[in-house]
Motif scaffolding. Sequence first.
Motif, mmCIF file in Angstrom:
data_model
loop_
_atom_site.group_PDB
_atom_site.id
_atom_site.type_symbol
_atom_site.label_atom_id
_atom_site.label_comp_id
_atom_site.label_asym_id
_atom_site.label_seq_id
_atom_site.Cartn_x
_atom_site.Cartn_y
_atom_site.Cartn_z
ATOM 1 N N GLU A 152 1.065 -1.252 0.145
ATOM 2 C CA GLU A 152 -0.217 0.273 -0.353
ATOM 3 C C GLU A 152 0.728 1.399 0.439
ATOM 4 O OE1 GLU A 152 -3.488 -0.039 0.068
ATOM 5 O OE2 GLU A 152 -3.697 -2.160 0.444
ATOM 6 N N LYS A 153 2.211 1.175 0.526
ATOM 7 C CA LYS A 153 2.921 2.450 0.333
ATOM 8 C C LYS A 153 3.536 2.706 -0.935
ATOM 9 C CE LYS A 153 4.489 1.308 5.264
ATOM 10 N NZ LYS A 153 5.965 -0.003 5.738
ATOM 11 N N ALA A 154 3.530 2.193 -1.953
ATOM 12 C CA ALA A 154 3.653 2.409 -2.984
ATOM 13 C C ALA A 154 3.320 3.544 -3.730
ATOM 14 C CB ALA A 154 4.347 0.562 -3.967
ATOM 15 N N ARG A 155 2.930 3.890 -4.564
ATOM 16 C CA ARG A 155 2.490 5.239 -5.514
ATOM 17 C C ARG A 155 2.816 4.729 -7.125
ATOM 18 N NH1 ARG A 155 0.047 4.811 -1.677
ATOM 19 N NH2 ARG A 155 -0.160 5.953 -0.052
ATOM 20 N N PRO A 156 1.539 3.930 -7.798
ATOM 21 C CA PRO A 156 0.295 3.713 -7.040
ATOM 22 C C PRO A 156 0.836 1.903 -6.209
ATOM 23 C CG PRO A 156 0.508 3.410 -9.021
ATOM 24 C CD PRO A 156 1.673 3.940 -8.874
ATOM 25 N N PRO A 157 -0.604 1.365 -5.547
ATOM 26 C CA PRO A 157 -0.249 0.513 -4.840
ATOM 27 C C PRO A 157 0.118 -0.002 -5.453
ATOM 28 C CG PRO A 157 -1.692 1.491 -3.548
ATOM 29 C CD PRO A 157 -1.953 2.323 -4.628
ATOM 30 N N LYS A 158 1.016 -1.446 -5.145
ATOM 31 C CA LYS A 158 1.142 -2.571 -6.517
ATOM 32 C C LYS A 158 1.466 -3.519 -5.648
ATOM 33 C CE LYS A 158 5.888 -1.854 -7.321
ATOM 34 N NZ LYS A 158 6.972 -1.231 -7.814
ATOM 35 N N MET A 159 1.163 -4.912 -6.539
ATOM 36 C CA MET A 159 0.965 -6.374 -5.941
ATOM 37 C C MET A 159 2.019 -6.535 -5.700
ATOM 38 S SD MET A 159 -1.257 -9.897 -6.787
ATOM 39 C CE MET A 159 -2.826 -9.168 -6.301
ATOM 40 N N ARG A 160 2.775 -6.866 -4.408
ATOM 41 C CA ARG A 160 4.243 -7.892 -4.720
ATOM 42 C C ARG A 160 4.033 -8.824 -4.779
ATOM 43 N NH1 ARG A 160 2.892 -6.518 1.380
ATOM 44 N NH2 ARG A 160 3.743 -4.010 2.375
ATOM 45 N N THR A 161 5.507 -9.530 -5.408
ATOM 46 C CA THR A 161 5.857 -10.692 -5.684
ATOM 47 C C THR A 161 6.264 -11.304 -4.499
ATOM 48 O OG1 THR A 161 8.171 -9.685 -6.037
ATOM 49 C CG2 THR A 161 6.823 -9.563 -7.894
ATOM 50 N N GLU A 162 6.550 -10.930 -3.343
ATOM 51 C CA GLU A 162 6.879 -11.850 -2.254
ATOM 52 C C GLU A 162 6.026 -11.393 -0.851
ATOM 53 O OE1 GLU A 162 10.849 -10.295 -0.687
ATOM 54 O OE2 GLU A 162 11.599 -11.767 -2.091
ATOM 55 N N ILE A 163 6.187 -13.276 -0.305
ATOM 56 C CA ILE A 163 4.822 -13.057 1.119
ATOM 57 C C ILE A 163 6.568 -12.673 2.005
ATOM 58 C CG2 ILE A 163 4.121 -14.594 2.759
ATOM 59 C CD1 ILE A 163 2.622 -16.302 0.416
ATOM 60 N N VAL A 164 5.623 -11.638 2.858
ATOM 61 C CA VAL A 164 7.054 -10.392 3.191
ATOM 62 C C VAL A 164 6.298 -10.779 4.682
ATOM 63 C CG1 VAL A 164 6.641 -8.847 2.407
ATOM 64 C CG2 VAL A 164 4.922 -8.322 3.303
ATOM 65 N N ILE A 165 7.667 -10.684 6.807
ATOM 66 C CA ILE A 165 7.456 -10.771 7.153
ATOM 67 C C ILE A 165 5.782 -10.199 7.867
ATOM 68 C CG2 ILE A 165 8.569 -8.978 7.735
ATOM 69 C CD1 ILE A 165 9.910 -11.006 10.415
ATOM 70 N N GLU A 166 5.666 -9.516 7.872
ATOM 71 C CA GLU A 166 4.280 -8.326 7.813
ATOM 72 C C GLU A 166 3.574 -8.696 8.222
ATOM 73 O OE1 GLU A 166 6.368 -7.057 5.990
ATOM 74 O OE2 GLU A 166 6.944 -5.696 6.941
ATOM 75 N N GLN A 167 3.006 -9.940 6.708
ATOM 76 C CA GLN A 167 1.682 -10.483 6.521
ATOM 77 C C GLN A 167 1.921 -12.224 8.118
ATOM 78 O OE1 GLN A 167 3.622 -10.881 2.500
ATOM 79 N NE2 GLN A 167 0.640 -11.822 1.451
#
Length: 341
Positions: free
Chosen positions: A111-126
């Motif tokens: 959500e921080k990216a402008r515009p929001p982008k789908m991540r290619t990785e599953i990250v620790i926050e999740q």
Amino acid sequence: MSLLPKLAPWLQRAFEQASSALAAGHFGHAVLITGPRFIGKRLLAETLAQRVLCSAPHAAGLACGTCRSCRLFQARAQLDSPELRPEGRLVHPWGRSSHPDLNLIGHGWNEKARPPKMRTEIVIEQIRELSEKLVLTAQLGGAQVVILDPAEAVNWAAWNAVLKTLEEPQPGRYLWLLAADPARLPATIRSRCQRLDVRPPGRDESIHWLCQHGHAAVDAADALDAARGNPGLAAAWLEGDGMVLRRSVRDDAQALERACEAADLVAQRWTVDGRADERLWHLAELARQRMADLTDPATARTLVGRFDTANRARDLLRTTVRPDLVVHEALLAWRGITDRR
Ligand SMILES: [Zn+2]
């Protein structure tokens, strides 16, 4: 009442195997569900989740279809299984779980990216968010299920958090990791999971299943061979434009061999729509199929080189290297070498 799409016969067999293990109390809390892409791992996992979360499963191992938990599944029942959607997407089109105790972890949004982008990785926050949720009691008072798909997308930092969850098993809590390429997961994770392999069925059963789904036998056989015997992938190609893409890859490769096309121009064309990985897969397959009935060692070496280069390029696409440069490198292996076959 069936709430999820009917399982294909090979998925039904895997389901029955898992279901009887569950009934006998032998189904581990962490299970690695493996099988080639599009074989139906996701649909299998969701069907198992419904069974595990159901408050009154039938003796035959099926979810009852009427309890509150089963009704909560209904909201998702309208969706196609993401595993059986046509190709052309790099990531699963993730829907939200409609059940409070079924957690689906996949590619999230940055959500921080402008515009929001789908991540290619599953990250620790999740994973942290998930852990916070899992310490709470199941909202329906039954089991809790986590489906992590695709597990290959979990990054290193996030794996450490997953490992903590694996080291603290709780009764009634299930973590299922879905992977087409389990060798890419850390050994420490693999060693802590039970394994459920979903294998493609025999050729006759696959063609029969494809024909039942409205495909002509000749198209079914063609797509099945192209998909290395994986009926789920063949179906996805037949329902989408996978076979058209395959033909265009073959035409481009032949044009390169005849030196009628410039590799850099083809590389640009192959990378504009985000489907470079699919094209490289077809390219590798093209080399592999030509190898099948070959006796000339020099040509065989060339084809092995082409196969390896295409697969290496697929790995490189997951890094930060520019995709058109990666594809260009793979295409150079096809340039101007006359095929002596
Ligand atoms: Zn139920």
